[in-house]
Design a protein around this motif. Sequence first.
Motif: not given
Length: 420
Positions: A64, A86-87, A102, A104, A106, A116-119, A125
């Motif tokens: 992250v 947006h990471g 990172t 992510r 969307d 966004v969530t990070f993954t 991605d």
Amino acid sequence: MARADGNQRPPSLAGASWLTAASTRAVLDAIAQGGFQARVVGGAVRDALLGVPVKDIDVATTAVPQDVIRLAAAAGLGAVPTGLTHGTVTVISDHRPFEVTTLRRDIETFGRQVRVTFTTDWSEDAARRDFTLNALYCDADGTVHDPVGGYPDLVARRVRFIGDAEARIREDYLRILRFFRFTAAYGAGPPDADGLAASIALAAGLDQLSAERVRAELLRLLAAPRVVEIAAVMAEAGLIERLIGARGDIATLRRLVDIERALGRDGDPLLRLAALAGGSRHLTALGARLRLSNAESERLARLVLPDPAFDPATDESEARAFLYRFGVEAFRDGVLLAWARGDAAADHSRWRDRFLLPARWTVPELPVRGADLVARGLAQGPAIGRIVRAFEDWWIAEDFPQDEVRLARALSDLVKANRN
Ligand code: ATP
Ligand code: MG
């Protein structure tokens, strides 16, 4: 180098100089030090597989942003939080910027705004990226990963949306322009049918985009090798009109591109834009419409009025006078556009000669200054400026004589005339 040899698994990029470069290694190693994964993604991998020079390097990582910042600092690298929501962190290594983003998913996309969530899932991605050939990833050891089947498309030079084209365009209408831009740069043959149909169906969405985003993509599209072919498709579908307010003068654009090539020059996107826009009415409107810089708007505005100096049928002294007054860039722009708007061939020797004038003739400096007149005993004041300007007009009209005696005589005459 990618070849259509039936092998649809991407080759390794081990040993590529941009990958083994100390600056790249430092970024990838710094992230690996923290126990995270990091891979080069997007343009660098795509271009490397095509054997074309790699420009910027973007990195995707399971770390992250806070970890990226911490690990970069620990490795002695700079880190700028350029797009935290947006990471994205820009890591500076050996004075070079690396965009580290990172992985992510969307969640919701409204153009530039995106939730966004990070993954840590590489295929998630990949799925949020635009085209299959832009979703190739490369490990530090050169192994290329291809979660969405981008490599076969790259080899076949197919620019294809990841997932449903319409759905992907609705998330971000800029992808319409990116579709044409990448097709013009990397595609072969006509644009992908699904991508084209979706772009046409959703074209009204282009109106929602900011002028800055349109400008950037449009200028890159105009610089692409297959711009004529792709612009013709776009014009036919009414997309050029939507973007620049003019239907699109493909014939002039085609001739300009042919002329640039015949001269061995790189394509100039702004000049190509002027060619595509056609008539003067559209040229003056473009600056505001695309929010061009002042310098760019001025460059376009200068192209509204063709000057006789551009046409090789006129005496070359006309061209020298224009060069003296308006400079080399305005002259070259003017000749190229006048040439493209006419019907002379791209290898026409007289047009070529006129275009090349600045290479064989250096703009001379006016051999008289106000100080010279003061030295002759003239009082400071407006008369001095008047005489210098009159002298300059005479000097240009006479095609820049250098003979000292002649210059002195002309100046004396003007001084006398001004006394009376
Ligand atoms: P270039 O050589 O033109 O820089 P690029 O592929 O690196 O090509 P960028 O605009 O720098 O293009 O974007 C980097 C990557 O980010 C792309 O390869 C793509 O995966 C993703 N990307 C960029 N813009 C979008 C977008 N609007 N929608 C979806 N994915 C995008
Ligand atoms: Mg890039």
